[in-house]
Design a protein around this motif. Structure first.
Motif, mmCIF file in Angstrom:
data_model
loop_
_atom_site.group_PDB
_atom_site.id
_atom_site.type_symbol
_atom_site.label_atom_id
_atom_site.label_comp_id
_atom_site.label_asym_id
_atom_site.label_seq_id
_atom_site.Cartn_x
_atom_site.Cartn_y
_atom_site.Cartn_z
ATOM 1 N N THR A 136 -2.891 2.054 3.778
ATOM 2 C CA THR A 136 -2.616 2.212 2.355
ATOM 3 C C THR A 136 -2.844 0.963 1.518
ATOM 4 O O THR A 136 -3.037 1.063 0.313
ATOM 5 C CB THR A 136 -1.163 2.671 2.138
ATOM 6 N N SER A 137 -2.794 -0.213 2.148
ATOM 7 C CA SER A 137 -2.938 -1.455 1.383
ATOM 8 C C SER A 137 -3.182 -2.604 2.345
ATOM 9 O O SER A 137 -3.249 -2.412 3.568
ATOM 10 C CB SER A 137 -1.666 -1.738 0.568
ATOM 11 N N THR A 169 5.093 0.612 5.083
ATOM 12 C CA THR A 169 4.172 0.381 3.974
ATOM 13 C C THR A 169 4.951 0.053 2.711
ATOM 14 O O THR A 169 5.948 0.716 2.391
ATOM 15 C CB THR A 169 3.256 1.592 3.723
ATOM 16 N N PRO A 170 4.544 -0.985 1.982
ATOM 17 C CA PRO A 170 5.171 -1.248 0.684
ATOM 18 C C PRO A 170 4.675 -0.246 -0.352
ATOM 19 O O PRO A 170 3.500 0.115 -0.383
ATOM 20 C CB PRO A 170 4.703 -2.671 0.359
ATOM 21 N N LEU A 171 5.573 0.230 -1.182
ATOM 22 C CA LEU A 171 5.199 1.075 -2.310
ATOM 23 C C LEU A 171 4.846 0.227 -3.521
ATOM 24 O O LEU A 171 4.134 0.674 -4.429
ATOM 25 C CB LEU A 171 6.349 2.031 -2.645
ATOM 26 N N SER A 172 5.375 -0.991 -3.521
ATOM 27 C CA SER A 172 5.105 -1.986 -4.562
ATOM 28 C C SER A 172 5.662 -3.303 -4.045
ATOM 29 O O SER A 172 6.101 -3.386 -2.890
ATOM 30 C CB SER A 172 5.795 -1.588 -5.879
ATOM 31 N N THR A 173 5.667 -4.343 -4.862
ATOM 32 C CA THR A 173 6.317 -5.588 -4.438
ATOM 33 C C THR A 173 7.832 -5.424 -4.396
ATOM 34 O O THR A 173 8.538 -6.282 -3.873
ATOM 35 C CB THR A 173 5.977 -6.741 -5.400
ATOM 36 N N ARG A 174 8.340 -4.290 -4.893
ATOM 37 C CA ARG A 174 9.768 -4.072 -5.019
ATOM 38 C C ARG A 174 10.363 -3.158 -3.941
ATOM 39 O O ARG A 174 11.558 -3.253 -3.640
ATOM 40 C CB ARG A 174 10.062 -3.487 -6.405
ATOM 41 N N SER A 175 9.551 -2.278 -3.326
ATOM 42 C CA SER A 175 10.113 -1.281 -2.411
ATOM 43 C C SER A 175 9.169 -0.992 -1.248
ATOM 44 O O SER A 175 7.967 -1.266 -1.319
ATOM 45 C CB SER A 175 10.422 0.018 -3.162
ATOM 46 N N ASP A 235 11.189 -8.501 -6.064
ATOM 47 C CA ASP A 235 10.189 -8.998 -5.119
ATOM 48 C C ASP A 235 10.816 -9.031 -3.728
ATOM 49 O O ASP A 235 11.794 -9.753 -3.500
ATOM 50 C CB ASP A 235 9.718 -10.391 -5.518
#
Length: 280
Positions: A136-137, A169-175, A235
């Motif tokens: 995913t990233s 997997t991170p969904l964003s830098t937050r989660s 973050d």
């Protein structure tokens, strides 16, 4: 992440809830400390549940990683320095198994009548491979690991082999979210110690005598867990974060057929945890 037994295995599930994925582990030196509460079976195979505290620790020193999983400590002796995100893992592990070591924690009268078990100290090692940047990233992580430990304290006197596959997997830098699947393969003395019932124990507990679990080695359980986390600072690489976990395991074969499980407990084992951690 790895390592599963069920009082300790449920603790290990809760430990996964304290794990920050690759996004939060870019530096060669880092430290995450956490505390949580887990709801787990009162013993491995029980259908009664209790709440226990889960302290956690994870970090890296010069790219050498270490982490706790419930009452276990892992140290990866191979530094994670590959620029392509490939992580070879090899190192020692030591853990304690408290299953049925305290009768006050066992709610079922029949299992309590079987008497307590000694605390097992399991020492061994693990090996695995992980890859960051898979689907995913550039920060998702897939890992495969096998841990092999043996009781050195004279409790069950046997070995435990725990294969595991985990994806974060991170969904964003937050989660982030994660999924893990693991199993336990145990020696015959393990089954004999925790799941067989001799004639004297049958008379004391009212459960039928049972000897099949100690006949041979085999897979004791298989489990799956889902984890998630969200940063309170915005973050995942620093500051406070909240974590949650839900897990399910199924007792297998002769271990699930034992009256300790099939009559006094359940093959279906559930676990949940919530916690908070701080990354320096």
């Amino acid at each position: 992440m790895n390592h599963r037994h069920f009082l300790a295995a449920a603790s290990c599930l809760a430990a996964a809830a304290m794990t920050v994925p690759a996004l939060a582990q870019e530096d060669s030196n880092s430290l995450t400390v956490g505390i949580g509460a887990a709801v787990i079976p009162s013993y491995e195979g029980s259908d009664d549940y209790r709440v226990i505290p889960i302290p956690q620790l994870r970090g890296k020193v010069s790219d050498f990683a270490f982490w706790t999983r419930g009452p276990g400590l892992y140290f990866d002796a191979i530094p994670n320095t590959d620029p392509n995100g490939l992580d070879f893992q090899l190192g020692p592990v030591v853990t304690a198994r408290f299953d049925r070591s305290g009768l006050k924690n066992i709610k079922d009268d029949a299992v309590r009548a079987l008497g307590k078990r000694d605390v097992a100290i399991e020492v061994g090692g693990f090996a695995g491979i992980g890859k960051t940047g898979v689907f995913t990233s550039a920060y998702d992580n897939l890992s495969v690991r096998v841990a092999v430990t043996k009781d050195v304290a004279g409790a069950h006197k046997s070995y435990v082999v725990t294969p595991a596959i985990e994806y974060f997997t991170p969904l964003s830098t937050r989660s982030f979210v994660g999924l893990g699947v693991s199993a336990d393969y145990v020696g015959k003395r393990y089954g004999r110690y925790y799941y067989d019932i001799d004639a004297a124990d049958a008379l004391a507990s009212g459960l039928p005598a049972y000897s099949d679990a100690g006949n041979s080695a085999g897979f004791k359980r298989v489990g799956v867990n889902l984890t998630g986390g969200v940063s309170l600072s915005g973050d995942l690489r620093k500051g406070w974060a909240l974590f949650a976990l839900g897990g399910y395991a199924r007792m297998l074969g002769d271990y699930g057929d034992s009256p300790v499980v099939s009559i006094a407990g359940s093959r279906n084992q559930w676990a949940g945890a919530v916690g908070i951690g701080y990354t320096f």
